[in-house]
Design a protein around this motif. Structure first.
Motif, PDB file in Angstrom:
ATOM      1  N   ALA A 164      27.111  14.838   2.313  1.00  0.00           N
ATOM      2  CA  ALA A 164      27.149  16.226   2.146  1.00  0.00           C
ATOM      3  C   ALA A 164      28.785  16.637   1.958  1.00  0.00           C
ATOM      4  O   ALA A 164      29.081  17.198   1.040  1.00  0.00           O
ATOM      5  CB  ALA A 164      26.681  17.191   3.314  1.00  0.00           C
ATOM      6  N   ARG A 165      29.428  15.988   2.878  1.00  0.00           N
ATOM      7  CA  ARG A 165      30.990  16.364   2.603  1.00  0.00           C
ATOM      8  C   ARG A 165      31.748  15.883   1.310  1.00  0.00           C
ATOM      9  O   ARG A 165      32.459  16.422   0.616  1.00  0.00           O
ATOM     10  CB  ARG A 165      31.846  15.726   4.016  1.00  0.00           C
ATOM     11  CG  ARG A 165      33.335  16.101   3.744  1.00  0.00           C
ATOM     12  CD  ARG A 165      33.830  15.745   5.083  1.00  0.00           C
ATOM     13  NE  ARG A 165      33.551  16.233   6.267  1.00  0.00           N
ATOM     14  CZ  ARG A 165      34.044  16.282   7.605  1.00  0.00           C
ATOM     15  NH1 ARG A 165      35.263  15.420   7.576  1.00  0.00           N
ATOM     16  NH2 ARG A 165      33.484  16.732   8.659  1.00  0.00           N
ATOM     17  N   PRO A 166      31.377  14.458   1.008  1.00  0.00           N
ATOM     18  CA  PRO A 166      32.016  14.119  -0.298  1.00  0.00           C
ATOM     19  C   PRO A 166      31.540  15.084  -1.554  1.00  0.00           C
ATOM     20  O   PRO A 166      32.302  15.128  -2.371  1.00  0.00           O
ATOM     21  CB  PRO A 166      31.540  12.785  -0.514  1.00  0.00           C
ATOM     22  CG  PRO A 166      31.122  12.222   0.720  1.00  0.00           C
ATOM     23  CD  PRO A 166      30.825  13.348   1.737  1.00  0.00           C
ATOM     24  N   ILE A 167      30.221  15.536  -1.557  1.00  0.00           N
ATOM     25  CA  ILE A 167      29.904  16.304  -2.602  1.00  0.00           C
ATOM     26  C   ILE A 167      30.598  17.856  -2.452  1.00  0.00           C
ATOM     27  O   ILE A 167      30.879  18.266  -3.606  1.00  0.00           O
ATOM     28  CB  ILE A 167      28.104  16.592  -2.506  1.00  0.00           C
ATOM     29  CG1 ILE A 167      27.580  15.159  -3.025  1.00  0.00           C
ATOM     30  CG2 ILE A 167      27.772  17.631  -3.440  1.00  0.00           C
ATOM     31  CD1 ILE A 167      26.125  15.302  -3.154  1.00  0.00           C
ATOM     32  N   LEU A 168      30.673  17.920  -1.410  1.00  0.00           N
ATOM     33  CA  LEU A 168      31.359  19.611  -1.499  1.00  0.00           C
ATOM     34  C   LEU A 168      32.732  19.399  -1.732  1.00  0.00           C
ATOM     35  O   LEU A 168      33.560  20.276  -2.425  1.00  0.00           O
ATOM     36  CB  LEU A 168      31.415  19.915  -0.052  1.00  0.00           C
ATOM     37  CG  LEU A 168      29.985  20.523   0.448  1.00  0.00           C
ATOM     38  CD1 LEU A 168      29.949  20.629   1.973  1.00  0.00           C
ATOM     39  CD2 LEU A 168      29.457  21.670  -0.162  1.00  0.00           C
ATOM     40  N   ILE A 169      33.645  18.291  -1.306  1.00  0.00           N
ATOM     41  CA  ILE A 169      34.962  18.174  -1.742  1.00  0.00           C
ATOM     42  C   ILE A 169      34.978  18.047  -3.230  1.00  0.00           C
ATOM     43  O   ILE A 169      36.031  18.436  -3.970  1.00  0.00           O
ATOM     44  CB  ILE A 169      35.531  16.735  -1.181  1.00  0.00           C
ATOM     45  CG1 ILE A 169      35.697  16.980   0.207  1.00  0.00           C
ATOM     46  CG2 ILE A 169      36.744  16.379  -1.639  1.00  0.00           C
ATOM     47  CD1 ILE A 169      36.001  15.634   1.181  1.00  0.00           C
ATOM     48  N   ALA A 170      33.877  17.289  -4.097  1.00  0.00           N
ATOM     49  CA  ALA A 170      33.954  16.868  -5.241  1.00  0.00           C
ATOM     50  C   ALA A 170      33.847  18.269  -5.957  1.00  0.00           C
ATOM     51  O   ALA A 170      34.441  18.648  -7.180  1.00  0.00           O
ATOM     52  CB  ALA A 170      33.148  15.934  -5.751  1.00  0.00           C
ATOM     53  N   LEU A 171      32.948  19.023  -5.543  1.00  0.00           N
ATOM     54  CA  LEU A 171      32.646  20.619  -6.169  1.00  0.00           C
ATOM     55  C   LEU A 171      33.776  21.412  -6.120  1.00  0.00           C
ATOM     56  O   LEU A 171      34.237  21.912  -7.093  1.00  0.00           O
ATOM     57  CB  LEU A 171      31.429  21.053  -5.601  1.00  0.00           C
ATOM     58  CG  LEU A 171      30.192  20.529  -5.860  1.00  0.00           C
ATOM     59  CD1 LEU A 171      28.822  21.184  -4.967  1.00  0.00           C
ATOM     60  CD2 LEU A 171      29.734  20.263  -7.204  1.00  0.00           C
ATOM     61  N   GLY A 172      34.616  21.359  -4.992  1.00  0.00           N
ATOM     62  CA  GLY A 172      36.007  22.131  -4.644  1.00  0.00           C
ATOM     63  C   GLY A 172      36.725  21.477  -5.528  1.00  0.00           C
ATOM     64  O   GLY A 172      37.534  22.572  -6.190  1.00  0.00           O
ATOM     65  N   LEU A 173      37.120  20.444  -5.801  1.00  0.00           N
ATOM     66  CA  LEU A 173      38.050  19.750  -6.788  1.00  0.00           C
ATOM     67  C   LEU A 173      37.724  20.083  -8.208  1.00  0.00           C
ATOM     68  O   LEU A 173      38.735  20.276  -8.978  1.00  0.00           O
ATOM     69  CB  LEU A 173      37.984  18.300  -6.319  1.00  0.00           C
ATOM     70  CG  LEU A 173      39.094  17.380  -7.168  1.00  0.00           C
ATOM     71  CD1 LEU A 173      40.416  17.736  -6.658  1.00  0.00           C
ATOM     72  CD2 LEU A 173      38.867  15.984  -7.064  1.00  0.00           C
ATOM     73  N   SER A 174      36.469  20.263  -8.664  1.00  0.00           N
ATOM     74  CA  SER A 174      36.066  20.607  -9.947  1.00  0.00           C
ATOM     75  C   SER A 174      36.379  21.975 -10.161  1.00  0.00           C
ATOM     76  O   SER A 174      36.994  22.477 -11.387  1.00  0.00           O
ATOM     77  CB  SER A 174      34.558  20.233 -10.103  1.00  0.00           C
ATOM     78  OG  SER A 174      34.131  18.800  -9.968  1.00  0.00           O
ATOM     79  N   VAL A 175      36.098  22.917  -9.161  1.00  0.00           N
ATOM     80  CA  VAL A 175      36.433  24.336  -9.258  1.00  0.00           C
ATOM     81  C   VAL A 175      37.941  24.558  -9.845  1.00  0.00           C
ATOM     82  O   VAL A 175      38.400  25.287 -10.532  1.00  0.00           O
ATOM     83  CB  VAL A 175      35.867  25.197  -8.273  1.00  0.00           C
ATOM     84  CG1 VAL A 175      36.554  26.442  -8.238  1.00  0.00           C
ATOM     85  CG2 VAL A 175      34.271  25.209  -8.266  1.00  0.00           C
ATOM     86  N   ALA A 176      38.520  23.759  -8.721  1.00  0.00           N
ATOM     87  CA  ALA A 176      39.999  23.971  -8.850  1.00  0.00           C
ATOM     88  C   ALA A 176      40.611  23.498 -10.407  1.00  0.00           C
ATOM     89  O   ALA A 176      41.615  24.015 -10.975  1.00  0.00           O
ATOM     90  CB  ALA A 176      40.780  23.265  -7.880  1.00  0.00           C
ATOM     91  N   ALA A 177      39.963  22.317 -10.692  1.00  0.00           N
ATOM     92  CA  ALA A 177      40.320  21.667 -12.218  1.00  0.00           C
ATOM     93  C   ALA A 177      39.847  22.839 -13.419  1.00  0.00           C
ATOM     94  O   ALA A 177      40.842  23.091 -14.314  1.00  0.00           O
ATOM     95  CB  ALA A 177      39.568  20.464 -12.554  1.00  0.00           C
ATOM     96  N   TYR A 178      38.769  23.285 -13.167  1.00  0.00           N
ATOM     97  CA  TYR A 178      38.308  24.414 -14.342  1.00  0.00           C
ATOM     98  C   TYR A 178      39.223  25.540 -14.262  1.00  0.00           C
ATOM     99  O   TYR A 178      39.367  26.177 -15.385  1.00  0.00           O
ATOM    100  CB  TYR A 178      36.777  24.654 -13.912  1.00  0.00           C
ATOM    101  CG  TYR A 178      35.957  23.414 -14.337  1.00  0.00           C
ATOM    102  CD1 TYR A 178      35.842  22.733 -15.274  1.00  0.00           C
ATOM    103  CD2 TYR A 178      34.766  23.298 -13.238  1.00  0.00           C
ATOM    104  CE1 TYR A 178      35.247  21.680 -15.579  1.00  0.00           C
ATOM    105  CE2 TYR A 178      33.999  22.179 -13.497  1.00  0.00           C
ATOM    106  CZ  TYR A 178      34.274  21.239 -14.438  1.00  0.00           C
ATOM    107  OH  TYR A 178      32.984  20.108 -14.477  1.00  0.00           O
ATOM    108  N   VAL A 179      39.442  26.114 -13.285  1.00  0.00           N
ATOM    109  CA  VAL A 179      40.644  27.271 -13.259  1.00  0.00           C
ATOM    110  C   VAL A 179      41.879  27.013 -13.747  1.00  0.00           C
ATOM    111  O   VAL A 179      42.551  27.485 -14.355  1.00  0.00           O
ATOM    112  CB  VAL A 179      40.841  27.795 -11.680  1.00  0.00           C
ATOM    113  CG1 VAL A 179      41.670  28.670 -11.621  1.00  0.00           C
ATOM    114  CG2 VAL A 179      39.266  28.357 -11.311  1.00  0.00           C
TER     115      VAL A 179
END
Length: 389
Positions: free
Chosen positions: A80-95
């Motif tokens: 779960a944690r790697p997926i949540l980190i990856a999603l957070g990283l993606s949100v930051a990149a899209y912004v």
């Protein structure tokens, strides 16, 4: 706190699968949307095509050295944690993309997306394989693959509604990505544990399970050839551009509808025999490809069936991997799966481009056929060993 898959109740298994499939379908949708978005946005900024290609390549390449780290994260913290980190990283990149509209500022953001993508796909496949029960593994993996393929197909349609200019497409991508974290948060405490010491290093699993892992590389390489060069190959045969693109669409549709039949077969027959059959069917389809492409009705049927069998091949490979490994070994074997995918996606287009230049009217099917022939002895040997055992 994660749970071991052995003690997961049926309710927990269903919750894990529902949450994971929902999250990864959304992630696949965003990947299908943002891959063309980033190229179009860079084009709108006046960036040269060669630099646009360099940017996309950098995003893909960064995933390869990430694979061992992703496996270590899964073993230490669960999936779960790697997926949540990856999603957070993606949100930051899209912004970040619309905030800094400059090629060189976008390059590290694309590298961040590459890291996030490696974490998502490697972890997602390990998680679903760990939760799936052996008696229904093929069907569960087929449902997972079908959901991801459907999400990827919807992504470009979302882009047609948002356009490629301004903040809107990036904010939509960030919002959907953030929302995809919610189902993972819902089940994070009951996600299966992958802790322990693996049997070997990540690439060592290629020797321990060559058939499924090299099948992943085969799928990626042939996918790279066909996606990159099928429309160009059609032009060499005298077809118009729209016909070649239609064949690609049918290939994708076939990849979606072929998943559940392939999953059912994977649960009811020897999976290595099924893989041999799939490769033989693909070889026959590859031989027929030049003639079929110039006879549209035959071509439509061929590429629909070809896509179904290719998609099923990948699902069967995942099922073999999940039946072979559990826990920390499954985490590292899934990472090896990711490495071979990356290598295949790099090698395939290079091979396809060379073949198309060398033989304009036969190069693409010859390149795909050679890869299939090179792989075929591996599942055949596995079948013969199984019969002797």
């Amino acid at each position: 706190m994660t749970s071991t898959s052995a003690v997961l109740s049926q309710r927990d298994r269903r919750r894990n699968l529902a949450a994971l499939i929902a999250a990864m379908t959304a992630a696949s949708l965003i990947y299908g949307m943002t891959t063309p978005l980033l190229s179009l946005a860079l084009e709108n900024m006046g960036v040269e095509s060669s630099l646009i290609g360099l940017s996309a390549t950098a995003q893909s390449l960064i995933g390869l050295p990430m694979a061992p780290l992703v496996a270590a994260m899964m073993r230490a913290y669960g999936p779960a944690r790697p997926i949540l980190i990856a999603l957070g990283l993606s949100v930051a990149a899209y912004v970040g993309f619309p905030s800094y509209p400059d090629f060189w500022a976008w390059l590290p953001l694309r590298l961040a997306l590459g890291v996030a993508g490696a974490m998502l796909w490697i972890t997602g496949e390990a998680w679903v394989n760990q939760v799936a029960e052996e008696r229904t593994r093929g069907r569960v993996l087929a449902l997972y693959s079908m959901a991801l393929a459907s999400g990827g197909a919807v992504g470009p349609l979302v882009l047609t509604q948002t356009g490629s200019h301004g903040w809107l497409p990036f904010l939509v991508a960030a919002a959907i990505t953030a929302a995809s974290a919610l189902p993972v948060l819902w089940v994070r405490r009951e996600a299966p544990a992958l802790a322990g010491t693996p049997s070997t290093g990540v690439l060592g699993y290629v020797l321990l399970a060559p058939v499924p892992i090299l099948a992943c590389g085969l799928f990626a390489a042939t996918d790279g050839i066909i996606l990159a060069f099928l429309p160009l190959y059609g032009l060499r045969l005298g077809l118009d551009e729209s016909t070649g693109l239609t064949y690609l669409v049918l290939l994708s549709v076939g990849g979606i509808i072929g998943q559940l039949p392939a999953g059912w077969l994977a649960d009811h027959m020897d999976r290595h025999k099924l893989m041999v059959g799939a490769v033989l069917v693909l070889l026959a389809g590859t031989v027929a490809m030049p003639a079929a492409m110039t006879a549209p009705v035959f071509g439509y049927a061929l590429f629909l069936a070809y896509g179904a069998v290719r998609g099923g091949l990948y699902t069967v490979a995942m099922a073999i991997l999940g039946a072979r490994f559990r826990g920390p070994d499954l985490a590292s074997a899934s990472a090896a799966f990711g490495v071979l995918w990356g290598l295949g996606m790099m090698a395939g287009p290079a091979m396809g481009g060379f073949a198309l230049e060398l033989a304009p009217r036969t190069g693409v099917p010859v390149a795909v056929g050679l890869l299939l022939l090179a792989f075929l002895p591996l599942p055949v040997i596995a079948v013969l060993r199984g019969q002797r055992a």
